[in-house]
Design an enzyme around this catalytic site. Structure first.
Site, mmCIF file in Angstrom:
data_model
loop_
_atom_site.group_PDB
_atom_site.id
_atom_site.type_symbol
_atom_site.label_atom_id
_atom_site.label_comp_id
_atom_site.label_asym_id
_atom_site.label_seq_id
_atom_site.Cartn_x
_atom_site.Cartn_y
_atom_site.Cartn_z
ATOM 1 C CG HIS A 96 -1.972 -1.052 1.188
ATOM 2 N ND1 HIS A 96 -2.844 -1.225 0.134
ATOM 3 C CD2 HIS A 96 -2.267 -2.029 2.079
ATOM 4 C CE1 HIS A 96 -3.630 -2.267 0.382
ATOM 5 N NE2 HIS A 96 -3.299 -2.782 1.544
ATOM 6 C CG ASP A 129 -2.757 -8.213 0.558
ATOM 7 O OD1 ASP A 129 -2.049 -8.557 1.525
ATOM 8 O OD2 ASP A 129 -3.797 -7.516 0.681
ATOM 9 C CG HIS A 133 -6.552 -5.128 1.524
ATOM 10 N ND1 HIS A 133 -6.001 -6.008 2.441
ATOM 11 C CD2 HIS A 133 -7.716 -4.683 2.061
ATOM 12 C CE1 HIS A 133 -6.800 -6.087 3.497
ATOM 13 N NE2 HIS A 133 -7.846 -5.305 3.299
ATOM 14 C CG ASP A 178 -4.985 -9.939 3.130
ATOM 15 O OD1 ASP A 178 -4.509 -10.431 2.084
ATOM 16 O OD2 ASP A 178 -4.796 -8.743 3.463
HETATM 17 C C1 SP5 Z 1 -1.107 -5.157 3.887
HETATM 18 C C2 SP5 Z 1 -2.594 -5.149 4.151
HETATM 19 O O1 SP5 Z 1 -3.235 -6.178 4.026
HETATM 20 N N1 SP5 Z 1 -3.143 -3.998 4.595
HETATM 21 C C3 SP5 Z 1 -4.524 -3.907 4.827
HETATM 22 C C4 SP5 Z 1 -4.914 -2.595 5.419
HETATM 23 C C5 SP5 Z 1 -6.397 -2.522 5.528
HETATM 24 N N2 SP5 Z 1 -6.802 -1.475 6.425
HETATM 25 C C6 SP5 Z 1 -8.181 -1.118 6.308
HETATM 26 C C7 SP5 Z 1 -8.973 -1.810 7.339
HETATM 27 C C8 SP5 Z 1 -10.445 -1.727 7.054
HETATM 28 C C9 SP5 Z 1 -11.116 -2.417 8.185
HETATM 29 N N3 SP5 Z 1 -12.365 -2.966 7.833
HETATM 30 C C10 SP5 Z 1 -12.843 -3.715 8.943
HETATM 31 C C11 SP5 Z 1 -13.820 -4.741 8.539
HETATM 32 C C12 SP5 Z 1 -13.897 -5.751 9.654
HETATM 33 N N4 SP5 Z 1 -14.891 -6.748 9.364
HETATM 34 ZN ZN ZN Z 2 -4.236 -7.037 2.499
#
Ligand code: SP5
Ligand code: ZN
Length: 339
Positions: free
Chosen positions: A161, A195, A197, A284
């Site tokens: 990211h 990943d 994301h 993830d």
């Molecule tokens: C490296 C990596 O996987 N970073 C991910 C960062 C994501 N951060 C955003 C979190 C959004 C949280 N959403 C919560 C939903 C829980 N069910």
């Molecule tokens: Zn991620």
């Protein structure tokens, strides 16, 4: 397999992060993740865990703005010098909208300028951890450049990211991008990000380049972080036009549909004919991940590894996300054993 790991991450452990809607929660990207992976690797006979080499700052500033790296280097000391009441973790309170913001001089101004969210929390150990993490990816790249078929950078903090001049999503230095850029002086590179994301930072770094093909398979940014990148119509610009591909997936995607999309991504890589492959390996996508909504099983993760390995390219595997700590070691080993 050579696996590069440093203990320098251990004290990069912010006491909290801020989730959607302002929920203050324990930092999900925690040191225990590495212990679970190391434990699983100790139970196999092919894992050769080593300390990374120190490559210095040059390969890092080759992909990140020098002033951004300076910010990471001095943020903690500057933070301690401010009048903040609670100094346990540095997070920004304002964000620099991309409307020609002026570069700020104050620490809180810089935090807002260089950090995109409330989960890239900075503590005393963050900068050293981020440097060591990049060195793990670089050491894996060097091993592969020297003839290893595959090597693993067991990186923490993760990196995908982090863009040219910003941190976000637990990431500070883009380990996979630093490794891919370092390798690109030796031959054409393809970088595949699996990943959950979107690898928005990697996309940002290579967006106008044709010597590193970048592909990300991830949850659709229509509903998932990072929200502002990862759409299918983002395909690169300038020389890089056609050399970036996003594969956004719906929630609840299962093994079969995931593997079909992976097949499309692998076809792009075959056509590109790279000399090296870099994998941003986030776990993830696993069905029981607390951040994920995709439902890939451990067997599915094994199959993903098998199909990527079937490209038979010299491959640098870089650890990204994955937050179901109970399953993380098993998932990483199941992925890696194909190589
Ligand atoms: C490296 C990596 O996987 N970073 C991910 C960062 C994501 N951060 C955003 C979190 C959004 C949280 N959403 C919560 C939903 C829980 N069910
Ligand atoms: Zn991620």
């Amino acid at each position: 397999m050579k696996i590069f790991y440093s203990e320098a991450h251990r004290n990069h452990y912010p006491s909290f992060e801020v989730f959607d809607g302002g929920l203050r929660v324990p930092y999900l990207e925690n040191p225990d993740r590495m212990d679970r992976i190391l434990n699983a690797l100790h139970n196999v006979d092919w894992a050769d865990v080593r300390e990374p080499t120190d490559f210095g700052l040059d390969p890092i500033t080759a992909v990140h703005d020098k002033e951004y790296v300076d910010f990471l280097a001095s943020a903690w000391t500057e933070w301690l010098g401010t009048a903040a009441k609670d100094k346990s973790t540095l997070i920004p309170a304002t964000f620099a909208l991309r409307r020609h913001p002026q570069k700020p001089k104050s620490l809180l101004g810089k935090a807002g300028y260089y950090i995109m969210d409330l989960s890239a929390c900075i503590v005393e150990a963050t900068y050293q951890a981020a440097l060591a993490s990049a060195n793990c990816a670089l050491s894996a790249a060097e091993a592969v450049a020297n003839g290893e078929h595959a090597a693993f950078g067991l990186c923490r903090p993760p990196g995908h990211h982090a863009g040219k001049d910003y941190a976000g999503g637990y990431c500070f230095i883009n380990n996979a991008a630093v490794a891919a850029n370092w390798l690109s002086s030796k031959g054409k590179v393809a970088l595949l990000d699996i990943d959950y994301h979107c690898g928005n930072g990697t996309q940002d770094i290579f967006y106008d380049r044709d010597d590193v093909l970048t592909i990300s398979i991830h949850a659709d940014p229509d509903f998932e972080y990072p929200h502002y990148a990862g759409f299918a119509n983002e395909t690169g610009s300038g020389n890089g036009l056609g050399y970036h591909h996003n594969f956004p997936l719906p929630a609840k995607t299962e093994d079969e549909a995931y593997l079909k999309t992976l097949g499309d991504a692998l076809e792009l890589i075959r056509n590109y004919k790279p000399e090296y492959l870099v994998i941003s390996a986030g776990m993830d996508i696993y069905a029981d991940d607390p951040l994920g909504t995709i439902r890939v099983t451990t067997d599915g993760i094994g199959e993903i590894g098998k199909r990527i390995a079937a490209l038979s390219l010299p491959t640098v595997i870089v650890m990204e996300g994955g937050y179901n700590n109970d399953a993380l070691g098993r998932n990483v080993v199941t992925f890696l054993e194909n190589f």
